[in-house]
Design a protein around this motif. Structure first.
Motif, PDB file in Angstrom:
ATOM      1  N   ALA A 118       0.822  -1.207   0.000  1.00 31.69           N
ATOM      2  CA  ALA A 118       0.000   0.000   0.000  1.00 31.69           C
ATOM      3  C   ALA A 118       0.859   1.261   0.000  1.00 31.69           C
ATOM      4  N   ASP A 119       1.928   1.244   0.789  1.00 37.08           N
ATOM      5  CA  ASP A 119       2.795   2.421   0.837  1.00 37.08           C
ATOM      6  C   ASP A 119       3.499   2.650  -0.492  1.00 37.08           C
ATOM      7  N   GLU A 120       3.896   1.561  -1.167  1.00 36.19           N
ATOM      8  CA  GLU A 120       4.531   1.707  -2.474  1.00 36.19           C
ATOM      9  C   GLU A 120       3.537   2.237  -3.509  1.00 36.19           C
ATOM     10  N   LEU A 121       2.327   1.713  -3.493  1.00 37.81           N
ATOM     11  CA  LEU A 121       1.291   2.226  -4.387  1.00 37.81           C
ATOM     12  C   LEU A 121       1.067   3.713  -4.157  1.00 37.81           C
ATOM     13  N   ALA A 122       0.994   4.077  -2.892  1.00 40.44           N
ATOM     14  CA  ALA A 122       0.741   5.476  -2.541  1.00 40.44           C
ATOM     15  C   ALA A 122       1.860   6.387  -3.025  1.00 40.44           C
ATOM     16  N   ALA A 123       3.107   5.953  -2.821  1.00 44.12           N
ATOM     17  CA  ALA A 123       4.249   6.765  -3.235  1.00 44.12           C
ATOM     18  C   ALA A 123       4.287   6.916  -4.750  1.00 44.12           C
ATOM     19  N   GLY A 145     -12.252  -3.814  -9.864  1.00 39.75           N
ATOM     20  CA  GLY A 145     -12.758  -4.881  -9.013  1.00 39.75           C
ATOM     21  C   GLY A 145     -12.016  -6.192  -9.119  1.00 39.75           C
ATOM     22  N   ARG A 146     -11.429  -6.477 -10.267  1.00 37.77           N
ATOM     23  CA  ARG A 146     -10.715  -7.739 -10.475  1.00 37.77           C
ATOM     24  C   ARG A 146      -9.213  -7.636 -10.193  1.00 37.77           C
ATOM     25  N   LEU A 150      -5.711  -2.726  -5.176  1.00 33.81           N
ATOM     26  CA  LEU A 150      -6.498  -1.566  -5.572  1.00 33.81           C
ATOM     27  C   LEU A 150      -7.787  -2.015  -6.283  1.00 33.81           C
ATOM     28  N   SER A 151      -8.549  -2.839  -5.550  1.00 36.62           N
ATOM     29  CA  SER A 151      -9.772  -3.404  -6.112  1.00 36.62           C
ATOM     30  C   SER A 151     -11.038  -2.908  -5.434  1.00 36.62           C
TER      31      SER A 151
END
Length: 278
Positions: A118-123, A145-146, A150-151
């Protein structure tokens, strides 16, 4: 009462195999206020001899806004080389969109994201927003959704919070809420300012949620989605932006492009009527 602005996502017109200028013309004739164009189709139009100036003139003459574009770059990919190439692609494509007068671009979890934290996605989203804003384009965080990450709506809100992006925005979609397990009631936790754009579609009871695909989407009001509830919640939280009809229907059963677009607009206005009790 329909308190939103109506847009047409160009995917709805894909079965008709129209060039981008004709997609714009169809949306304008049907009475939409905006259109979401797809970057791959814009690039195909340009590769075939079209020009940015001609396309921008087409948009201006149509009277349609170009509030958001659909693009696919691997901004969150776990592989660094893929990700860096994606940011180069994103810069080129956002420059193109800026020249066309577009305001935003979708940022879905495209690529290999299953092992990304999650932190990597956020950055990585924060980096994308910084790049986009330097060009004049606002990336909208979209959940699929799939997707392995990030679904869901709550996950997207968490990523947005972790990113530290001021005034960051989400792209909402009833179909992706359904397939990812997000309840429509969760929209009530948002503020209107957190919503960049909302796609409009419906889905049938069969096939079930486990196997339903994009091609099974139907016109708003023809499925089981609680769209009136969604409309009332969106209105209550202060969202008055675009609802964009995004279907992937392979065959409209003999309807012309103009007829399909007009039917979609009427269906969307009825299904997202905030005063309806149905």
């Amino acid at each position: 009462m329909f308190p939103f602005k109506a847009a047409l996502n160009a995917s709805t017109l894909f079965p008709f195999e129209l060039e981008v200028p004709e997609q714009i013309a169809v949306a304008a004739r049907a009475g939409y206020e905006g259109i979401e164009l797809w970057v791959p189709q814009i690039k195909s139009y340009l590769a075939g001899g079209g020009t940015i100036a001609a396309l921008r003139s087409c948009l201006e003459e149509s009277g349609l806004a170009f509030p958001n574009a659909i693009a696919f770059f691997r901004w969150a990919d776990e592989v660094e080389t893929e990700r860096e190439a994606a940011f180069e692609q994103a810069e080129r494509e956002m420059q193109l969109l800026s020249e066309l007068g577009c305001g935003a671009v979708a940022a879905p979890p495209f690529g290999e994201v299953g092992r990304v934290s999650a932190d990597e996605l956020a950055a990585r989203f924060a980096r994308l927003v910084e790049l986009g804003r330097s060009i004049g384009i606002e990336p909208y965080l979209e959940f699929w959704g799939r997707a392995p990450k990030l679904s869901r709506l709550d996950e997207a809100r968490d990523i947005l919070r972790r990113s530290g992006v001021s005034d960051g925005k989400l792209l909402l979609d009833p179909f992706h809420m359904y397939t990812g397990g997000s309840a429509i009631a969760e929209l009530g936790a948002l503020t209107g300012a957190e919503i960049g754009i909302c796609h409009a579609n419906d889905y049938p009871a069969s096939p079930g949620v486990e196997s339903i695909g994009d091609g099974d989407r139907v016109f708003p009001g023809e499925g089981i989605a609680p769209l009136h509830d969604a409309a009332k919640i969106l209105h209550r939280v202060g969202y008055d932006g675009y609802l964009s009809l995004e279907l992937f229907v392979a065959d409209f059963g003999g309807l012309t492009a103009d007829e399909a677009a007009s039917k979609g607009l009427q269906a969307m206005r009825e299904a997202f009527d905030v005063e309806s009790g149905m």
